[in-house]
Design a protein around this motif. Structure first.
Motif, PDB file in Angstrom:
ATOM      1  N   LEU A 140      38.405  44.201  45.897  1.00 23.60           N
ATOM      2  CA  LEU A 140      38.778  42.789  45.721  1.00 23.60           C
ATOM      3  C   LEU A 140      37.682  42.160  44.862  1.00 23.60           C
ATOM      4  O   LEU A 140      36.674  41.671  45.384  1.00 23.60           O
ATOM      5  CB  LEU A 140      38.890  42.098  47.083  1.00 23.60           C
ATOM      6  N   PHE A 141      37.871  42.233  43.561  1.00 23.54           N
ATOM      7  CA  PHE A 141      36.842  41.797  42.619  1.00 23.54           C
ATOM      8  C   PHE A 141      37.118  40.388  42.115  1.00 23.54           C
ATOM      9  O   PHE A 141      38.262  40.092  41.706  1.00 23.54           O
ATOM     10  CB  PHE A 141      36.791  42.739  41.413  1.00 23.54           C
ATOM     11  N   PRO A 142      36.112  39.506  42.099  1.00 25.25           N
ATOM     12  CA  PRO A 142      36.321  38.182  41.499  1.00 25.25           C
ATOM     13  C   PRO A 142      36.815  38.331  40.068  1.00 25.25           C
ATOM     14  O   PRO A 142      36.346  39.232  39.343  1.00 25.25           O
ATOM     15  CB  PRO A 142      34.920  37.549  41.510  1.00 25.25           C
ATOM     16  N   GLY A 143      37.788  37.517  39.677  1.00 24.04           N
ATOM     17  CA  GLY A 143      38.233  37.521  38.271  1.00 24.04           C
ATOM     18  C   GLY A 143      39.109  38.693  37.893  1.00 24.04           C
ATOM     19  O   GLY A 143      39.411  38.904  36.727  1.00 24.04           O
ATOM     20  N   SER A 144      39.534  39.480  38.873  1.00 28.39           N
ATOM     21  CA  SER A 144      40.346  40.658  38.527  1.00 28.39           C
ATOM     22  C   SER A 144      41.835  40.337  38.601  1.00 28.39           C
ATOM     23  O   SER A 144      42.266  39.434  39.332  1.00 28.39           O
ATOM     24  CB  SER A 144      40.028  41.803  39.498  1.00 28.39           C
ATOM     25  N   ASP A 145      42.601  41.096  37.807  1.00 27.61           N
ATOM     26  CA  ASP A 145      44.062  41.016  37.913  1.00 27.61           C
ATOM     27  C   ASP A 145      44.465  41.678  39.222  1.00 27.61           C
ATOM     28  O   ASP A 145      44.087  42.832  39.459  1.00 27.61           O
ATOM     29  CB  ASP A 145      44.734  41.778  36.749  1.00 27.61           C
ATOM     30  N   GLY A 146      45.185  40.936  40.029  1.00 23.99           N
ATOM     31  CA  GLY A 146      45.618  41.504  41.308  1.00 23.99           C
ATOM     32  C   GLY A 146      44.946  40.825  42.481  1.00 23.99           C
ATOM     33  O   GLY A 146      45.389  40.951  43.619  1.00 23.99           O
ATOM     34  N   LEU A 147      43.856  40.108  42.188  1.00 23.09           N
ATOM     35  CA  LEU A 147      43.092  39.529  43.316  1.00 23.09           C
ATOM     36  C   LEU A 147      43.905  38.499  44.082  1.00 23.09           C
ATOM     37  O   LEU A 147      43.954  38.530  45.323  1.00 23.09           O
ATOM     38  CB  LEU A 147      41.804  38.890  42.815  1.00 23.09           C
ATOM     39  N   GLU A 148      44.578  37.597  43.369  1.00 25.80           N
ATOM     40  CA  GLU A 148      45.375  36.558  44.064  1.00 25.80           C
ATOM     41  C   GLU A 148      46.401  37.211  44.999  1.00 25.80           C
ATOM     42  O   GLU A 148      46.541  36.845  46.152  1.00 25.80           O
ATOM     43  CB  GLU A 148      46.110  35.686  43.033  1.00 25.80           C
ATOM     44  N   ASP A 149      47.060  38.250  44.462  1.00 24.54           N
ATOM     45  CA  ASP A 149      48.067  38.947  45.286  1.00 24.54           C
ATOM     46  C   ASP A 149      47.409  39.574  46.499  1.00 24.54           C
ATOM     47  O   ASP A 149      47.923  39.554  47.605  1.00 24.54           O
ATOM     48  CB  ASP A 149      48.769  40.057  44.479  1.00 24.54           C
ATOM     49  N   ALA A 150      46.212  40.147  46.276  1.00 25.13           N
ATOM     50  CA  ALA A 150      45.513  40.874  47.346  1.00 25.13           C
ATOM     51  C   ALA A 150      44.971  39.947  48.419  1.00 25.13           C
ATOM     52  O   ALA A 150      44.738  40.385  49.547  1.00 25.13           O
ATOM     53  CB  ALA A 150      44.361  41.679  46.751  1.00 25.13           C
ATOM     54  N   LEU A 151      44.801  38.669  48.094  1.00 27.46           N
ATOM     55  CA  LEU A 151      44.264  37.694  49.060  1.00 27.46           C
ATOM     56  C   LEU A 151      45.367  36.933  49.785  1.00 27.46           C
ATOM     57  O   LEU A 151      45.107  36.235  50.762  1.00 27.46           O
ATOM     58  CB  LEU A 151      43.350  36.684  48.358  1.00 27.46           C
ATOM     59  N   ALA A 152      46.618  37.113  49.334  1.00 24.25           N
ATOM     60  CA  ALA A 152      47.722  36.317  49.905  1.00 24.25           C
ATOM     61  C   ALA A 152      47.955  36.686  51.375  1.00 24.25           C
ATOM     62  O   ALA A 152      47.768  37.837  51.777  1.00 24.25           O
ATOM     63  CB  ALA A 152      49.003  36.559  49.105  1.00 24.25           C
ATOM     64  N   ALA A 153      48.360  35.692  52.152  1.00 21.97           N
ATOM     65  CA  ALA A 153      48.585  35.917  53.595  1.00 21.97           C
ATOM     66  C   ALA A 153      49.709  36.930  53.823  1.00 21.97           C
ATOM     67  O   ALA A 153      49.739  37.618  54.836  1.00 21.97           O
ATOM     68  CB  ALA A 153      48.940  34.587  54.264  1.00 21.97           C
TER      69      ALA A 153
END
Ligand SMILES: O=C(O)[C@H](O)[C@@H](O)[C@H](O)[C@H](O)COP(=O)(O)O
Length: 223
Positions: A140-153
Motif C-alpha cells: 500500500l504505497f502512497p501515490g500508487s495506482d491501486g491505493l484508493e481501491d486497496a484502502l476502500a472499506a
C-alpha cells in the motif's frame, strides 16, 4: 498501538517470533485452521528463522504474504522465495502456503483464481507487517495506482499496485483484510521508521497507508 522496543535486531527477532508463535498457538486452540500473513523485505528473515523451528501444529496453519512483487519465484525480488526459504522450513515446512503470484503477464489475469484460494482462509488470525519510511505497509504505497481501491472499506481481497518508481508490479492484500487480522504486529527498524509511524498518526491513510492497520497493533522496534 502498543510500542515494544528491543536492544537489537537479534533480540527483536527472537521475541517477535515467540510472540507470533504464542498468537498462533492461542488461535489453534480456538479453530481447526489459522492464517498467518507475513511481509517480504529485509527485516522479517531472522524472525522467520526462529519461528520456523517452533513446535506448533503447523499442518493446521495457512501462510500468506501480505504482498508480493509480480515476479516468478526464481527472481531475486520474490517474497514467495523468501518465505519458502526462511519460514516454510524446519517444523513449519508442514504449513500450507497460499500464493499471491501465478504465472501471468499481469495480476489482473489471475486475480480471481488467487482470491478464491485466500477467501476461504480469511479472516487473518495473525498479521506481521513491515513498513517503509514513506509510510507504506505491505504494497500500500502512497501515490500508487491501486491505493484508493486497496484502502476502500469494501475493497476486494487482492489489489494490483503500480507506481512509476517500483521495479515490479505489486499485488497486495487490501487494507481491510490486513486490518481485520485478530492480532497485528508492525515490525520496524531504525529511527526513521519510528518517526514515520508517529507522523502517520496525524495524516490520512491515503498519505500514510500504514495508518490503516495501526489500530490495536503491537509495534516492534529496534534501532
Ligand atoms: O514486499 C515488500 O517489500 C514488503 O512486504 C514491504 O511492505 C516491506 O515490509 C517494507 O517495504 C519494509 O521492508 P524492509 O523490511 O526491507 O525494511
Amino acid at each position: 498501538m502498543n510500542f515494544n522496543t528491543y536492544p537489537d535486531a537479534e533480540m527483536m527477532a527472537i521475541d517477535v517470533a515467540n510472540v507470533i508463535a504464542d498468537d498462533l498457538a492461542e488461535a489453534l486452540h480456538q479453530k481447526d485452521r489459522v492464517v498467518l500473513a507475513v511481509p517480504g523485505g529485509t527485516t522479517p528473515g531472522p524472525i522467520f528463522d526462529v519461528l520456523s523451528a517452533v513446535d506448533l501444529d503447523w499442518d493446521r496453519v495457512d501462510v500468506v504474504l501480505t504482498d508480493e512483487r509480480w515476479v516468478p519465484e526464481d527472481h531475486d525480488r520474490s517474497n514467495s522465495a523468501l518465505v519458502k526459504a526462511r519460514l516454510l522450513t524446519n517444523r513449519a515446512v508442514a504449513a500450507r502456503y497460499l500464493p499471491l503470484y501465478a504465472p501471468a503477464q499481469a495480476p489482473e489475469a489471475v486475480l480471481a483464481e488467487l482470491e478464491s484460494v485466500i477467501a476461504g482462509a480469511l479472516p487473518l488470525d495473525v498479521a506481521l507487517l513491515g513498513m517503509g519510511a514513506d509510510m507504506h505497509t505491505a504494497s500500500l504505497f502512497p501515490g500508487s495506482d491501486g491505493l484508493e481501491d486497496a484502502l476502500a472499506a469494501d475493497a476486494p481481497i487482492l489489489i494490483p499496485v503500480r507506481r512509476h518508481d517500483l521495479p515490479d508490479i505489486r499485488i497486495t492484500l487490501s487494507a481491510r483484510v490486513l486490518d481485520g487480522a485478530m492480532r497485528k504486529h508492525i515490525l520496524i527498524k531504525g529511527a526513521d521508521k519510528r518517526e514515520a509511524l508517529n507522523a502517520a498518526q496525524n495524516l490520512k491513510a491515503t498519505e500514510a497507508p500504514v495508518k490503516a492497520v495501526c489500530s490495536g497493533a503491537d509495534v516492534h522496534w529496534t534501532e
